[in-house]
Scaffold this active site. Structure first.
Site, PDB file in Angstrom:
ATOM      1  N   HIS A   1     -69.598 -77.682  -1.261  1.00 20.01           N
ATOM      2  CA  HIS A   1     -69.290 -79.052  -1.675  1.00 20.01           C
ATOM      3  C   HIS A   1     -70.461 -79.649  -2.430  1.00 20.01           C
ATOM      4  O   HIS A   1     -70.282 -80.362  -3.426  1.00 20.01           O
ATOM      5  CB  HIS A   1     -68.943 -79.910  -0.457  1.00 20.01           C
ATOM      6  CG  HIS A   1     -68.217 -81.165  -0.799  1.00 20.01           C
ATOM      7  ND1 HIS A   1     -68.832 -82.400  -0.792  1.00 20.01           N
ATOM      8  CD2 HIS A   1     -66.925 -81.381  -1.179  1.00 20.01           C
ATOM      9  CE1 HIS A   1     -67.943 -83.321  -1.136  1.00 20.01           C
ATOM     10  NE2 HIS A   1     -66.793 -82.739  -1.384  1.00 20.01           N
ATOM     11  N   CYS A   2     -71.678 -79.344  -1.994  1.00 19.62           N
ATOM     12  CA  CYS A   2     -72.874 -79.915  -2.612  1.00 19.62           C
ATOM     13  C   CYS A   2     -73.071 -79.463  -4.056  1.00 19.62           C
ATOM     14  O   CYS A   2     -73.674 -80.187  -4.856  1.00 19.62           O
ATOM     15  CB  CYS A   2     -74.110 -79.522  -1.823  1.00 19.62           C
ATOM     16  SG  CYS A   2     -74.085 -80.000  -0.078  1.00 19.62           S
ATOM     17  N   ILE A   3     -72.613 -78.266  -4.403  1.00 14.93           N
ATOM     18  CA  ILE A   3     -72.875 -77.720  -5.737  1.00 14.93           C
ATOM     19  C   ILE A   3     -71.738 -78.003  -6.711  1.00 14.93           C
ATOM     20  O   ILE A   3     -71.803 -77.574  -7.865  1.00 14.93           O
ATOM     21  CB  ILE A   3     -73.177 -76.205  -5.691  1.00 14.93           C
ATOM     22  CG1 ILE A   3     -71.963 -75.412  -5.195  1.00 14.93           C
ATOM     23  CG2 ILE A   3     -74.404 -75.946  -4.827  1.00 14.93           C
ATOM     24  CD1 ILE A   3     -72.143 -73.904  -5.294  1.00 14.93           C
TER      25      ILE A   3
ATOM     26  N   ASN B   1     -74.308 -76.586   0.370  1.00 15.21           N
ATOM     27  CA  ASN B   1     -73.290 -75.541   0.284  1.00 15.21           C
ATOM     28  C   ASN B   1     -72.250 -75.857  -0.773  1.00 15.21           C
ATOM     29  O   ASN B   1     -72.525 -76.588  -1.719  1.00 15.21           O
ATOM     30  CB  ASN B   1     -72.671 -75.249   1.651  1.00 15.21           C
ATOM     31  CG  ASN B   1     -72.603 -73.741   1.903  1.00 15.21           C
ATOM     32  OD1 ASN B   1     -71.850 -73.046   1.232  1.00 15.21           O
ATOM     33  ND2 ASN B   1     -73.430 -73.241   2.802  1.00 15.21           N
TER      34      ASN B   1
END
Length: 358
Positions: free
Chosen positions: A350-352, A348
């Protein structure tokens, strides 16, 4: 560089510290992003448009997609053509460290697609391995090359000596099987200048990253965290979250503070729909099917310069999550981003993203 950040008095600041830039990468893989990435690209574009009001946004983009990305993004977005294998900038980009004089340097972790030959999500991650070096060059900073495998989403730092992670991920045999827990702590101390590691046993249920910390917990500020909590005792996440709550209640951070936990609801549970699965080119390693459970979490948010960007995932829970976040961040603007098409890719907001300190 042959030294380490700790030897040079550099450390990792908390995400709540001021930021100059946030980096992302344009999603295109048809085996991870349905319908040739178009729904995910629309979600990224909306997020970038909102994010651009708070920080400079820089985007890695495959050269053949540069014109398409340019047509969908705000004119302020800076595009950098480069090769990469997938769009998880938190894990493939550099982790930035700073010193008292405000100098920034990059830490380049080794990357093996979340598990290498054992259980990695794709076979070829050569281009991902070079992204951190290219971003360090674009940012004009010197680079440390860490001698072990680590993804940015597997750690959270408070900027005051405490690092949060999960045993499930950092001790997983697919990362650094030759290193003990003590060895890994020593490396984290050397490359991030932290003083204490707080190990949660497990990450979010069914998280294909082997339990990244950023999908179950987020640091609000030193001594405070968000934690995904499930109320259904029959759900596998219930016991995982209870174990984490108990551990955090009994633990002090590097400064001796008791940790205040803000309990975020778990969305759903959420599952892949048939039409969503049908839009994927199914590979061997990253196969996804209808009714597979998604590792959805409101903790997978981004703090950035007085704003908190959080995923909108479940109409029944979004408002509750908003209220918890508002209590945790009373002076921040909260911005909800429709994020199901990002979640379908395996992560999501934070991951991107990967932030560059101011």
């Amino acid at each position: 560089m042959l030294t380490t950040p700790k030897a040079d008095d550099f450390w990792m600041p908390g995400e709540h510290s001021p930021q100059s830039t946030v980096w992302l990468a344009w999603p295109t893989r048809p085996d991870n992003w349905r319908d040739n990435g178009l729904p995910a690209q629309a979600a990224f574009a909306h997020f970038i448009e909102r994010l651009s009001g708070y920080v400079t946004v820089k985007l890695a983009v495959l050269p053949e997609y540069e014109a398409q990305a340019r047509s969908m993004l705000p004119s302020s977005t800076q595009l950098f053509p480069m090769a990469y294998n997938d769009a998880w900038m938190r894990d493939i980009g550099p982790t930035m460290v700073v010193n008292d004089a405000g100098v920034k340097r990059a830490v380049n972790w080794q990357f093996n697609a979340w598990g290498g030959e054992l259980d990695g999500l794709y076979d070829d991650w050569f281009d991902d391995e070079n992204v951190a070096t290219q971003i360090a060059q674009q940012e004009g900073v010197e680079r440390y090359d860490a001698p072990f495998v680590l993804e940015g989403g597997s750690i959270h730092c408070d900027g005051e000596g405490t690092l949060y992670t999960t045993e499930e991920c950092l001790l997983h045999p697919s990362r650094n099987p030759e290193l003990s827990r003590e060895d890994i702590e020593a490396q984290l101390k050397a490359y991030l200048s932290i003083e204490k590691v707080i190990w949660l046993p497990l990450g979010l249920f069914n998280d294909e990253t082997n339990g990244h910390i950023d999908n179950i917990l987020h640091v609000v500020r030193p001594g405070e965290v968000l934690l995904t909590v499930c109320d259904d005792e029959n759900d596998p996440q219930y016991a995982i979250s209870q174990q984490a709550l108990n551990l955090l209640a009994e633990t002090r951070d590097a400064r001796g503070r008791q940790i205040l936990v803000h309990r975020l609801p778990m969305p759903g549970p959420l599952y892949i729909r048939e039409d969503e699965a049908a839009g994927l080119v199914q590979p061997d390693r990253m196969a996804r099917a209808a009714e597979d459970r998604l590792a959805g979490s409101y903790a997978n948010c981004l703090i950035c310069n007085g704003a908190v960007f959080y995923p909108l995932l479940d109409e029944a829970k979004d408002r509750v999550a908003h209220d918890v976040l508002q209590k945790a961040f009373p002076h921040h603007e909260l911005i909800g981003i429709p994020a199901r098409d990002i979640l379908l890719g395996g992560g999501n907001l934070h991951c991107i993203t990967q932030q560059i300190p101011a």
